[in-house]
Motif scaffolding. Structure first.
Motif, PDB file in Angstrom:
ATOM      1  N   ARG A   1      40.894  31.094   4.831  1.00 26.14           N
ATOM      2  CA  ARG A   1      40.873  32.098   6.145  1.00 26.14           C
ATOM      3  C   ARG A   1      39.881  32.706   6.778  1.00 26.14           C
ATOM      4  NH1 ARG A   1      44.966  35.256   9.135  1.00 26.14           N
ATOM      5  NH2 ARG A   1      46.755  34.170   7.821  1.00 26.14           N
ATOM      6  N   GLU A   2      39.076  33.412   5.843  1.00 24.80           N
ATOM      7  CA  GLU A   2      37.816  33.855   6.330  1.00 24.80           C
ATOM      8  C   GLU A   2      36.823  33.019   7.043  1.00 24.80           C
ATOM      9  OE1 GLU A   2      36.358  36.178   3.016  1.00 24.80           O
ATOM     10  OE2 GLU A   2      37.683  37.795   3.203  1.00 24.80           O
TER      11      GLU A   2
ATOM     12  N   LEU B   1      37.672  30.023   8.190  1.00 27.91           N
ATOM     13  CA  LEU B   1      38.046  29.527   9.573  1.00 27.91           C
ATOM     14  C   LEU B   1      37.844  30.500  10.597  1.00 27.91           C
ATOM     15  CD1 LEU B   1      41.228  27.641   8.163  1.00 27.91           C
ATOM     16  CD2 LEU B   1      39.081  26.489   9.273  1.00 27.91           C
ATOM     17  N   THR B   2      38.178  31.829  10.497  1.00 26.25           N
ATOM     18  CA  THR B   2      38.078  32.974  11.212  1.00 26.25           C
ATOM     19  C   THR B   2      36.769  32.980  11.850  1.00 26.25           C
ATOM     20  OG1 THR B   2      40.255  33.861  10.145  1.00 26.25           O
ATOM     21  CG2 THR B   2      38.777  35.216  11.636  1.00 26.25           C
ATOM     22  N   SER B   3      35.881  32.967  11.022  1.00 26.18           N
ATOM     23  CA  SER B   3      34.434  33.117  11.389  1.00 26.18           C
ATOM     24  C   SER B   3      33.998  31.958  12.274  1.00 26.18           C
ATOM     25  CB  SER B   3      33.419  33.121   9.941  1.00 26.18           C
ATOM     26  OG  SER B   3      33.317  31.830   9.290  1.00 26.18           O
TER      27      SER B   3
ATOM     28  N   GLY C   1      35.709  30.686  14.320  1.00 27.12           N
ATOM     29  CA  GLY C   1      36.427  30.957  15.780  1.00 27.12           C
ATOM     30  C   GLY C   1      38.017  30.106  15.855  1.00 27.12           C
ATOM     31  N   TYR C   2      38.370  29.846  14.472  1.00 29.34           N
ATOM     32  CA  TYR C   2      39.961  29.354  14.592  1.00 29.34           C
ATOM     33  C   TYR C   2      41.006  30.483  14.355  1.00 29.34           C
ATOM     34  CZ  TYR C   2      37.512  24.821  13.842  1.00 29.34           C
ATOM     35  OH  TYR C   2      36.598  23.631  13.927  1.00 29.34           O
ATOM     36  N   ASP C   3      42.167  29.869  14.790  1.00 25.46           N
ATOM     37  CA  ASP C   3      43.168  31.078  14.596  1.00 25.46           C
ATOM     38  C   ASP C   3      44.064  30.590  13.541  1.00 25.46           C
ATOM     39  OD1 ASP C   3      45.057  32.980  14.809  1.00 25.46           O
ATOM     40  OD2 ASP C   3      45.925  32.148  16.740  1.00 25.46           O
ATOM     41  N   VAL C   4      44.069  31.357  12.247  1.00 28.47           N
ATOM     42  CA  VAL C   4      45.078  30.985  11.253  1.00 28.47           C
ATOM     43  C   VAL C   4      46.113  31.716  11.467  1.00 28.47           C
ATOM     44  CG1 VAL C   4      45.175  31.223   8.664  1.00 28.47           C
ATOM     45  CG2 VAL C   4      42.913  30.917   9.723  1.00 28.47           C
TER      46      VAL C   4
ATOM     47  N   PRO D   1      41.755  29.545  21.132  1.00 31.59           N
ATOM     48  CA  PRO D   1      41.501  29.053  19.826  1.00 31.59           C
ATOM     49  C   PRO D   1      42.416  28.041  19.075  1.00 31.59           C
ATOM     50  CG  PRO D   1      41.313  31.288  19.857  1.00 31.59           C
ATOM     51  CD  PRO D   1      42.028  30.916  21.066  1.00 31.59           C
TER      52      PRO D   1
ATOM     53  N   ARG E   1      44.873  26.650  16.749  1.00 31.02           N
ATOM     54  CA  ARG E   1      45.930  27.252  15.539  1.00 31.02           C
ATOM     55  C   ARG E   1      45.858  26.484  14.526  1.00 31.02           C
ATOM     56  NH1 ARG E   1      50.477  27.173  17.269  1.00 31.02           N
ATOM     57  NH2 ARG E   1      51.211  29.402  16.670  1.00 31.02           N
TER      58      ARG E   1
END
Length: 213
Positions: free
Chosen positions: A25-26, A28-30, A32-35, A8, A10
């Motif tokens: 953050r939510e 980006l995470t949804s 597929g990115y890694d915060v 992913p 970062r």
């Protein structure tokens, strides 16, 4: 649509409003990115970027201590990561400052999920293209410098040993192959040896002149 990658991307995010950081953050995470980190001001964002080495940094334009544009300029200067600016402002002055700071993309508040991935992917592509061009410039500069050294070394061989240009080049090439050193290294060695030899001749004591009675 999520990011299709085994590793992913970062991302570091910075905004002085906790609720914005949480929403981002939510989202980006949804996707597929890694915060990998969060900051509430530009100074902390730059420090975290140096430490965490993210692939991309998202900065709010208005933050305490160091604003997003100044932080982006520091990140760009150190080539740490591409920057996407998060803003609700569209003033020409801010846009011009952001351009000079090397900002690679923009997300306008309130941002939508459908806008995030294209902006991030384009910012990454631009950053990698700039890196590629900068590497090419460095390689061309090094090649030009090497060529100048080789030409000077050929001139020394031609002068000292009475060789033709082709013979001088062939001698250097043979030395390069036999020693497994680059032509630039051979040229530098020839020039250094010639310089030392010339300096030695210059420093030789002159013979005393005969004295007349």
């Amino acid at each position: 649509m999520a990011v299709s990658s085994s590793t992913p991307i970062r991302i570091l995010i910075a905004d002085d409003e906790p609720i914005i950081r949480l929403d981002l953050r939510e989202l980006l995470t949804s996707l597929g990115y890694d915060v990998v980190g969060e900051a509430a001001d530009g100074r902390t964002a730059v420090e975290l970027a140096r430490k965490l080495k993210p692939d991309l940094v998202i900065l709010d334009i208005k933050m305490p201590e160091v604003d997003g544009i100044d932080a982006a300029e520091a990140l760009h200067r150190e080539r740490l990561a591409p920057v996407v600016l998060l803003t609700a402002y569209s003033e020409r002055e801010l846009v011009e400052r952001a351009r000079r700071a090397g900002v690679a993309g923009y997300l306008v508040k309130p941002f939508r999920e459908s806008e995030i991935m294209p902006v991030i992917e384009l910012a990454l592509a631009r950053f990698h293209e700039v890196q590629r061009l900068e590497r090419q410039v460095v390689e061309l500069q090094e090649a030009l410098e090497a060529r100048k050294l080789i030409e000077r070394a050929k001139g020394v061989l031609m002068q000292v040993h009475g060789l033709s240009e082709a013979e001088a080049f062939q001698r250097m090439r043979r030395l390069s192959m036999d020693s497994r050193k680059s032509m630039r290294e051979i040229a530098e060695a020839i020039l250094l040896a010639h310089q030392l030899e010339s300096a030695g001749r210059t420093n030789e004591p002159r013979s005393s002149l005969p004295q007349h009675d």
